[in-house]
Design a protein around this motif. Structure first.
Motif, PDB file in Angstrom:
ATOM      1  N   PHE A  80       2.740   2.192  13.220  1.00 24.40           N
ATOM      2  CA  PHE A  80       1.611   1.799  12.571  1.00 24.40           C
ATOM      3  C   PHE A  80       1.374   2.682  11.171  1.00 24.40           C
ATOM      4  O   PHE A  80       1.217   2.084   9.995  1.00 24.40           O
ATOM      5  N   SER A  81       1.375   3.812  11.435  1.00 23.99           N
ATOM      6  CA  SER A  81       0.964   4.778  10.450  1.00 23.99           C
ATOM      7  C   SER A  81       2.196   4.870   9.088  1.00 23.99           C
ATOM      8  O   SER A  81       1.667   4.906   8.237  1.00 23.99           O
ATOM      9  N   PHE A  82       3.147   4.989   9.593  1.00 21.15           N
ATOM     10  CA  PHE A  82       4.561   4.760   8.844  1.00 21.15           C
ATOM     11  C   PHE A  82       4.313   3.709   7.597  1.00 21.15           C
ATOM     12  O   PHE A  82       4.569   3.468   6.478  1.00 21.15           O
ATOM     13  N   LEU A  83       3.989   2.483   8.514  1.00 16.36           N
ATOM     14  CA  LEU A  83       4.066   0.920   7.629  1.00 16.36           C
ATOM     15  C   LEU A  83       2.890   1.151   6.579  1.00 16.36           C
ATOM     16  O   LEU A  83       3.027   0.729   5.597  1.00 16.36           O
ATOM     17  N   VAL A  84       1.638   1.245   7.290  1.00 11.89           N
ATOM     18  CA  VAL A  84       0.280   1.269   6.458  1.00 11.89           C
ATOM     19  C   VAL A  84       0.469   2.482   5.454  1.00 11.89           C
ATOM     20  O   VAL A  84       0.136   2.114   4.072  1.00 11.89           O
ATOM     21  N   SER A  85       0.775   3.470   5.802  1.00 12.30           N
ATOM     22  CA  SER A  85       0.836   4.548   4.766  1.00 12.30           C
ATOM     23  C   SER A  85       2.047   4.007   3.882  1.00 12.30           C
ATOM     24  O   SER A  85       2.022   4.418   2.616  1.00 12.30           O
ATOM     25  N   GLY A  86       2.924   3.539   4.176  1.00 14.01           N
ATOM     26  CA  GLY A  86       4.257   3.058   3.117  1.00 14.01           C
ATOM     27  C   GLY A  86       3.652   2.254   2.243  1.00 14.01           C
ATOM     28  O   GLY A  86       3.977   2.119   0.993  1.00 14.01           O
TER      29      GLY A  86
ATOM     30  N   PHE B  77       4.713  19.836   1.977  1.00 22.68           N
ATOM     31  CA  PHE B  77       4.102  19.000   2.906  1.00 22.68           C
ATOM     32  C   PHE B  77       4.717  17.174   2.513  1.00 22.68           C
ATOM     33  O   PHE B  77       5.052  16.469   3.317  1.00 22.68           O
ATOM     34  N   ALA B  78       4.333  16.955   1.401  1.00 22.34           N
ATOM     35  CA  ALA B  78       4.375  15.665   0.921  1.00 22.34           C
ATOM     36  C   ALA B  78       5.060  15.302  -0.426  1.00 22.34           C
ATOM     37  O   ALA B  78       5.456  14.512  -1.022  1.00 22.34           O
ATOM     38  N   GLY B  79       5.761  16.559  -1.136  1.00 23.35           N
ATOM     39  CA  GLY B  79       6.571  16.424  -2.326  1.00 23.35           C
ATOM     40  C   GLY B  79       6.100  16.949  -3.628  1.00 23.35           C
ATOM     41  O   GLY B  79       6.568  16.083  -4.549  1.00 23.35           O
TER      42      GLY B  79
ATOM     43  N   PHE C 272       0.223   8.538   0.650  1.00 25.08           N
ATOM     44  CA  PHE C 272       1.378   9.656   0.200  1.00 25.08           C
ATOM     45  C   PHE C 272       1.518  10.834   1.022  1.00 25.08           C
ATOM     46  O   PHE C 272       2.387  11.285   1.686  1.00 25.08           O
ATOM     47  N   ASN C 273       0.024  11.354   0.960  1.00 20.47           N
ATOM     48  CA  ASN C 273       0.024  12.761   1.746  1.00 20.47           C
ATOM     49  C   ASN C 273      -0.365  12.612   3.194  1.00 20.47           C
ATOM     50  O   ASN C 273       0.034  13.338   3.906  1.00 20.47           O
ATOM     51  N   GLY C 274      -1.375  11.309   3.470  1.00 22.40           N
ATOM     52  CA  GLY C 274      -1.682  11.446   4.956  1.00 22.40           C
ATOM     53  C   GLY C 274      -0.589  10.813   5.788  1.00 22.40           C
ATOM     54  O   GLY C 274      -0.449  11.427   6.985  1.00 22.40           O
ATOM     55  N   GLY C 275       0.136   9.913   5.352  1.00 21.45           N
ATOM     56  CA  GLY C 275       1.422   9.560   6.033  1.00 21.45           C
ATOM     57  C   GLY C 275       2.427  10.530   6.177  1.00 21.45           C
ATOM     58  O   GLY C 275       3.253  10.471   7.257  1.00 21.45           O
ATOM     59  N   SER C 276       2.504  11.506   5.599  1.00 17.89           N
ATOM     60  CA  SER C 276       3.354  12.598   5.531  1.00 17.89           C
ATOM     61  C   SER C 276       2.836  13.849   6.952  1.00 17.89           C
ATOM     62  O   SER C 276       3.649  14.548   6.777  1.00 17.89           O
ATOM     63  N   GLN C 277       1.996  13.366   7.480  1.00 13.70           N
ATOM     64  CA  GLN C 277       1.871  13.833   8.761  1.00 13.70           C
ATOM     65  C   GLN C 277       2.860  13.526   9.795  1.00 13.70           C
ATOM     66  O   GLN C 277       3.253  14.269  10.826  1.00 13.70           O
TER      67      GLN C 277
ATOM     68  N   ILE D  56      -4.458  14.370   9.930  1.00 11.51           N
ATOM     69  CA  ILE D  56      -4.396  13.230   8.965  1.00 11.51           C
ATOM     70  C   ILE D  56      -5.937  13.237   8.225  1.00 11.51           C
ATOM     71  O   ILE D  56      -5.961  13.117   7.021  1.00 11.51           O
ATOM     72  N   ALA D  57      -7.140  13.181   8.886  1.00 11.52           N
ATOM     73  CA  ALA D  57      -8.441  13.459   8.306  1.00 11.52           C
ATOM     74  C   ALA D  57      -8.366  14.286   7.367  1.00 11.52           C
ATOM     75  O   ALA D  57      -9.112  14.465   6.083  1.00 11.52           O
ATOM     76  N   ILE D  58      -8.040  15.880   7.602  1.00 11.63           N
ATOM     77  CA  ILE D  58      -8.195  16.696   6.939  1.00 11.63           C
ATOM     78  C   ILE D  58      -7.423  16.669   5.542  1.00 11.63           C
ATOM     79  O   ILE D  58      -7.737  17.023   4.539  1.00 11.63           O
ATOM     80  N   VAL D  59      -6.185  15.869   5.814  1.00 11.50           N
ATOM     81  CA  VAL D  59      -5.317  15.843   4.519  1.00 11.50           C
ATOM     82  C   VAL D  59      -6.094  14.877   3.510  1.00 11.50           C
ATOM     83  O   VAL D  59      -5.750  14.990   2.495  1.00 11.50           O
ATOM     84  N   TYR D  60      -6.713  13.716   3.891  1.00 11.08           N
ATOM     85  CA  TYR D  60      -7.282  12.662   3.105  1.00 11.08           C
ATOM     86  C   TYR D  60      -8.502  13.243   2.544  1.00 11.08           C
ATOM     87  O   TYR D  60      -8.573  13.205   1.162  1.00 11.08           O
ATOM     88  N   VAL D  61      -9.170  14.320   3.076  1.00  8.49           N
ATOM     89  CA  VAL D  61     -10.407  14.847   2.592  1.00  8.49           C
ATOM     90  C   VAL D  61      -9.920  15.815   1.558  1.00  8.49           C
ATOM     91  O   VAL D  61     -10.206  15.714   0.238  1.00  8.49           O
ATOM     92  N   ASN D  62      -8.812  16.741   1.661  1.00 10.55           N
ATOM     93  CA  ASN D  62      -8.219  17.493   0.579  1.00 10.55           C
ATOM     94  C   ASN D  62      -7.769  16.868  -0.610  1.00 10.55           C
ATOM     95  O   ASN D  62      -7.933  17.074  -1.678  1.00 10.55           O
TER      96      ASN D  62
END
Length: 452
Positions: A41-47, A205-207, A264-269, A281-287
């Motif tokens: 689900f995370s891959f698809l929604v983040s995608g 981490f995400a490119g 882009f960043n959150g899904g890269s977890q 993922i929450a940390i990544v979103y906030v940052n």
């Protein structure tokens, strides 16, 4: 807006829940199948959030080109996304992730759903053995393919904005085929595929480098070989502004990119099957959000100080630069550092855009500054703030930069001296919409009001 859990359950029920939680085991884990579902689900929604960035790039670039080139830039953005999807399916993913050695993966063709998943889908009964064979992988293989594919389209989008208003449509598309099918996957395999840069300790981490600098290097090389738009630079170092036609559209595009960047960043977890992953993922979103905010504010302040006016286009690129900067290391546990990383990215754009102009490199949308310069900074920031090796980060930046400059230059130069890269002066003056598409994005302009 919300209702507290005490009001939902009543105080007596809440007390029972509290006792139950206190007596529960210290660690609770979801089943393997549940983790499989959440990871997929995370891959698809983040995608699909990252796919929506294609709309952001299209709107940003459409807003920053002149009216006569608007339809062409829109066509390029939807076309490059389509080509990226096909090429990454045909060969790109295999080169990047399948049987990777030190420098590249498999030159095999097509990447399809796993045999285990097909067996489960086509079975008359979903037996425990069939389910186990699927969930042991941790996620659906095609959900991962989809998430990785939308990243390569982002790299190609960066190139289209820089080279707008004077490059021929089909040569650009040929470059996109080579970039998305071969160049991007090969350098991506060095880190994300477990190749030599990964073994050297390089971290992205995400490119910031693997996606954004790659697009930036390709754009810079192409801009130098292609040359500037007619009239952009005058004698004595004069730079003639060529303002974009639709700044509200450019602003919308930036905000769409900002939204897509959470995927882009959150899904890269690369997982959402545990409490640890959810918290990370929450940390990544906030940052990610904080860095973009800092990029905007710093760009506004600097343009006010330097030019006595606040520059909207610089603020937009400040947001993008902040996002690019934090992309290499959005997992910082001190959120204040995200403000610093993003703010420095915003400052770099303000200084890099006029510097690129002084070097007589014509970057229509400022993508080289926002993606290449900020991408380099963000990658270095991992070695400064993120606990990574600064030597390894520099090694990765240089290696990927050299690879992209050399390979991109070869492709651009071969096309320049064979089929040609640039439209003629008449077509450039007329605008690529009429010259290459035979249409206009805004046909009513200049023709008076139209009666129904």
């Amino acid at each position: 807006m919300g209702t507290s859990i005490g009001h939902k359950l009543g105080l007596g029920s809440l007390a029972l829940v509290t006792v139950a939680l206190a007596s529960a085991p210290a660690r609770a884990e979801v089943s393997a199948e549940t983790a499989f579902v959440f990871n997929t689900f995370s891959f698809l929604v983040s995608g699909f959030l990252v796919m929506w960035m294609a709309a952001g790039f299209a709107m940003l670039e459409a807003g920053l080109v002149r009216t006569k080139n608007t339809a062409t830039i829109c066509l390029k953005n939807i076309a490059l996304y389509a080509i990226a999807g096909i090429l990454y399916y045909i060969i790109g993913y295999n080169l990047m992730y399948v049987d990777v050695g030190s420098y590249y993966g498999s030159f095999s063709f097509l990447y399809n759903t796993s045999d285990a998943e097909l067996a489960l889908i086509n079975a008359d009964e979903a037996t425990p053995e069939l389910i186990a064979a699927v969930v042991d992988n941790g996620y659906s293989v095609m959900s991962d393919w989809f998430f990785q594919m939308v990243f390569v389209a982002t790299a190609a989008s960066i190139v289209s904005g820089t080279l707008a208003e004077r490059i021929k449509f089909w040569p650009f598309m040929i470059f996109v085929v080579i970039l998305t099918g071969f160049l991007y996957p090969i350098q991506g395999s060095w880190t994300w595929g477990g190749g030599w840069l990964s073994e050297a300790g390089f971290s992205d981490f995400a490119g910031s480098t693997i996606v954004h600098s790659v697009g930036g290097w390709a754009a810079l090389t192409g801009a130098i070989i292609l040359g500037p738009r007619k009239g952009k630079f005058g004698p004595g170092g004069a730079v003639h502004p060529m303002p974009g036609a639709n700044l509200p559209l450019a602003t919308l595009g930036t905000l769409i990119l900002w939204l897509g960047w959470f995927g882009f960043n959150g899904g890269s977890q690369l997982a959402l099957g545990s409490a640890l992953d959810a918290a990370a993922i929450a940390i990544v979103y906030v940052n990610t959000n904080l860095a973009a905010c800092a990029g905007v504010v710093v760009a506004m302040i600097l343009t006010q100080i330097l030019y006595k006016k606040i520059d909207l286009t610089m603020a937009l690129n400040g947001a993008i630069a902040g996002l690019v900067s934090i992309t290499a290391g959005p997992d910082l546990q001190n959120h204040f550092l995200a403000l610093i990383v993003g703010g420095i990215g915003g400052a770099l754009v303000v200084f890099a855009v006029p510097l690129i102009d002084k070097l007589k490199v014509d970057d229509v949308v400022g993508a080289i500054s926002a993606h290449l310069v900020a991408g380099i900074w963000g990658t270095l920031a991992v070695g400064i703030f993120g606990g990574g090796s600064l030597v390894a980060q520099i090694t990765g930046i240089i290696a990927i930069g050299v690879f992209m400059i050399v390979t991109s230059a070869i492709v651009w130069l071969v096309m320049k001296y064979t089929i040609g890269l640039r439209v003629d002066e008449e077509a450039e003056e007329m605008g690529l919409d009429k010259a290459e598409l035979g249409m206009e994005a805004y046909p009513e302009f200049g023709h008076g009001s139209q009666s129904l």
